[in-house]
Design an enzyme around this catalytic site. Sequence first.
Site, PDB file in Angstrom:
ATOM      1  N   HIS A  43     -13.793  -2.887 -31.480  1.00  0.00           N
ATOM      2  CA  HIS A  43     -12.898  -1.968 -32.184  1.00  0.00           C
ATOM      3  C   HIS A  43     -11.851  -2.794 -32.933  1.00  0.00           C
ATOM      4  O   HIS A  43     -10.740  -2.987 -32.451  1.00  0.00           O
ATOM      5  CB  HIS A  43     -12.227  -1.018 -31.186  1.00  0.00           C
ATOM      6  CG  HIS A  43     -11.468   0.098 -31.835  1.00  0.00           C
ATOM      7  ND1 HIS A  43     -11.399   1.360 -31.296  1.00  0.00           N
ATOM      8  CD2 HIS A  43     -10.728   0.150 -32.960  1.00  0.00           C
ATOM      9  CE1 HIS A  43     -10.650   2.133 -32.064  1.00  0.00           C
ATOM     10  NE2 HIS A  43     -10.232   1.405 -33.086  1.00  0.00           N
ATOM     11  N   GLU A  70     -16.277   0.490 -33.697  1.00  0.00           N
ATOM     12  CA  GLU A  70     -15.354   1.623 -33.710  1.00  0.00           C
ATOM     13  C   GLU A  70     -14.182   1.337 -34.637  1.00  0.00           C
ATOM     14  O   GLU A  70     -13.788   0.182 -34.801  1.00  0.00           O
ATOM     15  CB  GLU A  70     -14.794   1.878 -32.306  1.00  0.00           C
ATOM     16  CG  GLU A  70     -15.815   2.171 -31.243  1.00  0.00           C
ATOM     17  CD  GLU A  70     -15.174   2.413 -29.891  1.00  0.00           C
ATOM     18  OE1 GLU A  70     -15.835   3.030 -29.047  1.00  0.00           O
ATOM     19  OE2 GLU A  70     -14.019   1.980 -29.675  1.00  0.00           O
ATOM     20  N   HIS A 190     -13.139   5.803 -22.835  1.00  0.00           N
ATOM     21  CA  HIS A 190     -11.696   5.642 -22.666  1.00  0.00           C
ATOM     22  C   HIS A 190     -11.294   5.917 -21.214  1.00  0.00           C
ATOM     23  O   HIS A 190     -11.338   7.052 -20.745  1.00  0.00           O
ATOM     24  CB  HIS A 190     -10.874   6.530 -23.599  1.00  0.00           C
ATOM     25  CG  HIS A 190      -9.530   5.925 -23.904  1.00  0.00           C
ATOM     26  ND1 HIS A 190      -9.296   5.139 -25.011  1.00  0.00           N
ATOM     27  CD2 HIS A 190      -8.363   5.946 -23.228  1.00  0.00           C
ATOM     28  CE1 HIS A 190      -8.036   4.727 -25.008  1.00  0.00           C
ATOM     29  NE2 HIS A 190      -7.452   5.203 -23.936  1.00  0.00           N
TER      30      HIS A 190
END
Length: 237
Positions: A43, A70, A190
């Site tokens: 990410h 991401e 997450h």
Amino acid sequence: MTKLSVNINKIATLRNSRGGDMPNVVQFAKDVQKFGAEGVTIHPRPDERHIRYQDAYDLKSEVYTEYNIEGNPIEKFTNMVLEIKPTQVTLVPDAVDAITSNAGWDTIKHKDFLVEMIQEFKQNGIRTSVFVDPDLKQIEGAKETGTDRIELYTEAFAHQYSLGNHEAIKPYAACAELANELGLGVNAGHDLSLDNIQFFKQHIPGLLEVSIGHALISESLYLGIENVVQMYLRKLK
């Protein structure tokens, strides 16, 4: 089968703290795949405080499982993804100064923008996923964007589960059921961890992939990375 994709951002954070190349993120990605991980997630953020854009390019030839990138589709991010052509791009509405992802897309408000982005990625052979909160209206909105998958934002579940509130799984299960009905693939990520991943998996129908970084790397400090990857794989089966 639910695939385990290991987010290696924290490895880059550790590397960057000393300014050198230890630990090496490419080698770590190769190792977690060897240990059984079925994907690698990164990410990159605009300030490159952990994963750098160059890392994304360096990893391209070394990720032979699923490569998931991401991020918020700003121009620099979008151009990078189109050049690399990973297996999947996961669109996340990060603010520039966000410490970590803290909300899903409003798929209704941002429908036109998401439609445009998703069409461009899909035309280039890249599977798309949209980061969303566990809200049925947002799942319906995601369907309208043309995305292939959604990624359920699981921080609220993880927090409530740690407090003993197992009812927190219900909105996630309902959203997964709706996504399945609409033909959307279901990912999640997450704050998922060894403590909650098996419960989550058991209650989410059609869960295709989990992306886990912070908890997995933290657990590995005590238990070892190869062991932890195998522990996750057992719980996901």
